[in-house]
Design an enzyme around this catalytic site. Sequence first.
Site, mmCIF file in Angstrom:
data_model
loop_
_atom_site.group_PDB
_atom_site.id
_atom_site.type_symbol
_atom_site.label_atom_id
_atom_site.label_comp_id
_atom_site.label_asym_id
_atom_site.label_seq_id
_atom_site.Cartn_x
_atom_site.Cartn_y
_atom_site.Cartn_z
ATOM 1 N N GLU A 206 -6.825 2.036 -2.910
ATOM 2 C CA GLU A 206 -5.388 2.130 -3.143
ATOM 3 C C GLU A 206 -4.804 0.743 -3.426
ATOM 4 O O GLU A 206 -3.761 0.607 -4.063
ATOM 5 C CB GLU A 206 -4.747 2.722 -1.874
ATOM 6 C CG GLU A 206 -3.306 3.098 -1.990
ATOM 7 C CD GLU A 206 -2.887 3.957 -0.797
ATOM 8 O OE1 GLU A 206 -3.542 4.989 -0.548
ATOM 9 O OE2 GLU A 206 -1.941 3.588 -0.110
ATOM 10 N N ARG B 264 -3.031 10.712 6.489
ATOM 11 C CA ARG B 264 -3.146 9.329 6.913
ATOM 12 C C ARG B 264 -2.640 8.388 5.825
ATOM 13 O O ARG B 264 -2.885 8.602 4.649
ATOM 14 C CB ARG B 264 -4.612 8.997 7.204
ATOM 15 C CG ARG B 264 -4.858 7.543 7.527
ATOM 16 C CD ARG B 264 -6.284 7.276 7.950
ATOM 17 N NE ARG B 264 -7.247 7.348 6.874
ATOM 18 C CZ ARG B 264 -7.436 6.403 5.952
ATOM 19 N NH1 ARG B 264 -6.698 5.297 5.972
ATOM 20 N NH2 ARG B 264 -8.345 6.546 5.019
ATOM 21 N N LEU C 250 -15.219 5.270 -4.299
ATOM 22 C CA LEU C 250 -13.826 4.970 -3.989
ATOM 23 C C LEU C 250 -13.303 3.796 -4.826
ATOM 24 O O LEU C 250 -13.970 2.773 -4.953
ATOM 25 C CB LEU C 250 -13.727 4.621 -2.504
ATOM 26 C CG LEU C 250 -12.375 4.141 -1.997
ATOM 27 C CD1 LEU C 250 -11.358 5.263 -2.063
ATOM 28 C CD2 LEU C 250 -12.506 3.640 -0.564
ATOM 29 N N HIS D 240 -8.662 11.438 -1.404
ATOM 30 C CA HIS D 240 -8.174 10.163 -1.935
ATOM 31 C C HIS D 240 -7.875 10.334 -3.416
ATOM 32 O O HIS D 240 -8.693 10.888 -4.149
ATOM 33 C CB HIS D 240 -9.226 9.075 -1.718
ATOM 34 C CG HIS D 240 -8.685 7.688 -1.894
ATOM 35 N ND1 HIS D 240 -8.313 7.192 -3.127
ATOM 36 C CD2 HIS D 240 -8.431 6.699 -1.002
ATOM 37 C CE1 HIS D 240 -7.860 5.951 -2.973
ATOM 38 N NE2 HIS D 240 -7.920 5.631 -1.703
ATOM 39 N N ARG E 284 -0.887 9.459 -0.036
ATOM 40 C CA ARG E 284 -2.079 9.937 -0.730
ATOM 41 C C ARG E 284 -2.034 11.425 -1.037
ATOM 42 O O ARG E 284 -2.485 11.863 -2.100
ATOM 43 C CB ARG E 284 -3.321 9.628 0.111
ATOM 44 C CG ARG E 284 -3.645 8.166 0.077
ATOM 45 C CD ARG E 284 -4.850 7.829 0.912
ATOM 46 N NE ARG E 284 -5.131 6.401 0.776
ATOM 47 C CZ ARG E 284 -6.053 5.746 1.466
ATOM 48 N NH1 ARG E 284 -6.792 6.387 2.348
ATOM 49 N NH2 ARG E 284 -6.246 4.461 1.272
ATOM 50 N N GLN F 22 -8.247 14.535 4.077
ATOM 51 C CA GLN F 22 -7.608 13.731 3.035
ATOM 52 C C GLN F 22 -8.455 13.644 1.767
ATOM 53 O O GLN F 22 -9.632 13.310 1.825
ATOM 54 C CB GLN F 22 -7.345 12.312 3.546
ATOM 55 C CG GLN F 22 -6.681 11.418 2.510
ATOM 56 C CD GLN F 22 -6.066 10.180 3.133
ATOM 57 O OE1 GLN F 22 -6.749 9.217 3.434
ATOM 58 N NE2 GLN F 22 -4.773 10.205 3.369
ATOM 59 N N HIS G 292 -12.214 12.357 1.281
ATOM 60 C CA HIS G 292 -12.252 10.970 1.735
ATOM 61 C C HIS G 292 -12.230 10.806 3.252
ATOM 62 O O HIS G 292 -13.001 10.042 3.806
ATOM 63 C CB HIS G 292 -11.056 10.235 1.132
ATOM 64 C CG HIS G 292 -10.975 8.776 1.449
ATOM 65 N ND1 HIS G 292 -12.002 7.906 1.147
ATOM 66 C CD2 HIS G 292 -9.993 8.023 2.020
ATOM 67 C CE1 HIS G 292 -11.657 6.676 1.533
ATOM 68 N NE2 HIS G 292 -10.454 6.722 2.073
ATOM 69 N N PHE H 209 0.853 -1.179 0.000
ATOM 70 C CA PHE H 209 0.000 0.000 0.000
ATOM 71 C C PHE H 209 0.891 1.232 0.000
ATOM 72 O O PHE H 209 2.109 1.125 0.200
ATOM 73 C CB PHE H 209 -0.881 -0.011 1.267
ATOM 74 C CG PHE H 209 -2.358 -0.070 1.004
ATOM 75 C CD1 PHE H 209 -2.918 -1.095 0.270
ATOM 76 C CD2 PHE H 209 -3.211 0.907 1.529
ATOM 77 C CE1 PHE H 209 -4.284 -1.149 0.060
ATOM 78 C CE2 PHE H 209 -4.577 0.860 1.319
ATOM 79 C CZ PHE H 209 -5.125 -0.171 0.580
#
Lengths: 589, 230
Positions: free
Chosen positions: A257, A400, A254, A244, A288, A242, A355, A121
């Site tokens: 990731e 994050r 969404l 995304h 991100r 955040q 997000h 990730f």
Amino acid sequence: MSSSIPVRRFDTLVIGAGGGGLRAALQLAQADAHVAVVSKVFPTRSHTVAAQGGMNAALANVLPDNWHWHMFDTIKGSDYLADQDAVEYMCRAAPRLVVELEHAGVPFSRLENGKIYQRPFGGQSQNFGGDQAARTCAAADRTGHAILHSLYQQNINAKTHFFDEYLALDLVHDEDGTILGAVVMEIETGEVMVIEAKATLLATGGAGQIFRTNTNAHINTGDGMGMALRAGIPLQDMEFFQFHPTGIAGKGMLITEGARGEGGYLLNKDGERFMERYAPNAKDLASRDVVSRSIYTEVKEGRGCGPNDDHVMLKLDHLGADVIQKRLPGIRSTIQTFLHIDPANEPIPVYPTAHYTMGGIPTNRHGQVVAPLGQTAEETVPGLYAVGECACVSVHGANRLGGNSLLDIVVFGRAAGNHIIDYLKENRYHRPMAGDSIDKAMARLSRWDQKGEGESVRELKDELKKTMEDYCGVFRSDEILAEGVDKVIALEARLKNARLQDHSKVFNTARVEALELENLMDIALATVCSAHARQESRGAHSRIDYPDRDDERWLKHSLFFKEGRKLDYKPVRMKPLSVDSFPPKARVY
Amino acid sequence: MRFSVYRYNPESDDQPYMQEFEVDVNAGMMLRDALLDIKVQDESFTFRHSCGEGVCGSDGVNINGTNGLACITPISVLKEPVEVLPFPGRPVIRDLVVDMTQFYHQYRSVKPYLTVHDPEPEEEYRQSPEEREKLDGLYECILCGCCSTACPSFWWNPDKFRGPAALLQSYRFIADSRDQATAQRLEELEGPYRLFRCHSIMNCTNVCPKGLNPTKAIGEIKKIMLNNNT
């Protein structure tokens, strides 16, 4: 007025039935604490259900790994704004808590040797910034669903009390500020009751609905944050929201990731794999904030795709239909449903989409809510806890990492549960009820009974979301933010003139949405005011007029108070529990 | 496009009725978008919804006679006027909102949680990819209720027949290599109602918005029971 309201009494009240609330409730119920969980939707409809890619833990099932490397990545990802004691606590606990979830029934995907499957990730590395790690434990691309359902199931086993489809209106507190429970409304009947508790835990999730295009559910209106603000508690680090990198362009659903973790990558209109320019090492698996800014820049400089050059493409087809079906079946089906294309054959149009709320109700690593209400910056608010996206502990800081939110809710849900168990031993009796705050909550509710013509709740909500998108988006400046602050203040004033047309008591969703909008309005104001004040660029907060991180002036948490829209600051906890501190360094991927 | 939606508010209506609305539609619109537009026209129109992408299971309704999730039903495939009703067989609370208490009760009744009697190891239980694959098509259930409220056996005996959703979850744990309560799970499904009211009509499978197959899962449970009894 308050005397006529029915009262129920529990040891602990948990507000919110996502992963954080359910993990805490499970801990409490298994310790024989009498626990009530209040949720405005049936628990498995909470937004944890939509988390896709997975949960980080240094199990080292696929590649070498170590909780200390995970800690480094998280702090670097946070742009050094995370509290290092909380991050150490979380990363150390992660492997054990994933195993606990697996024992609780979560159907993780598996490796050939029978262990839990892990995928790479964004922002993950081995050996403090070295090669890519594979740290994200996954159940295909439905990890949130798998975890939420398992936690609900174990709560059935533990006989937790659920109040499904009850909306929490406000916290009840006495004159000293001790939290005594909450006023809640049964949505089906419109009836109000007080749930008295020795400890109250807020686990109400994020507030993505302050932005127009978002990956969040309709219910993500930050109700707990609103309640905290009205109780005089500040919100921390709200300027860090955040975006995304890969929401479906124009729609917002969404795309995990994990799609890039499995080997997918982004392309601009020239077919260039542009992340190589922005993040030569990590490329598409940079943090991100980095990837979102890169996409935004590509589009702004005319290299976007589509008839309006307004998005980029996420390419997956080279992975092959088998891998996509096995590892990413959920997003494949979502793309087929909403775009009528198969990612096994065609690239997916994507664009950064609101997000995750990094900020929230300030807590320590036990989940206790802390605020500068007395002598120090971090005095605990007696009887009040918060975990998950509504809280700011802070493990995410300014940005994050993907895979750390499912971890956050489980780790701090459990920690708060454990701390409450100890708290209950020392606080064996309910305190006297305080009528004042109950009356205030009732006034907040009955205000919507006013009849006549007025502003429409829905129109105000649409305007708020558009305003936040236009004035508090990926790139920000003093001028734009100042205008944004004025606009949200004007909307807040207009909200007072809003009226409902539907005054029914029975399952009145219009009234629920009006109450939610009050929360969104306060949270939007906290966000845009905090963003306006912070004169630097850090993590998700990018100021074109202050393009650099400024540790001398701004290595600190912001605290926004509703009263007077006052801002205060407190230092970042740079000292971990047992290892050396990670001092701020330039952040490159 | 014309929509005809079920209206009933127990506070003000003696009888339920159908109300027509005209909605401006565009390409790619889902039924949920149309319902939201109707709510703009009439704020009192009431339905549940949340994630908007078929994951939370809130907005199950009956669409032109078939149960489905509004948020992943494209209106382009629907015949005009689109008739939207609450789930059949459930008490109506208001408009499209039904009381799902019995559905949830049946779910809880199958003890839908992993049960292991042995002491827990320090690490994860080992499960091969093949063993894990047996859970595919089972664990993805979102408890929307489309299946059980499309099932005639559940309409007649919602208090005794577990219904397809709960039985799918029962099988999800029977099929899990980690679970150690199969004998108990099977025993608790004995009798003429809980499991055996299923007559393989397959309404459940036809309407499942996640493409799951409760009929097959129920068949697997029956097969295990038969094998155990011979």
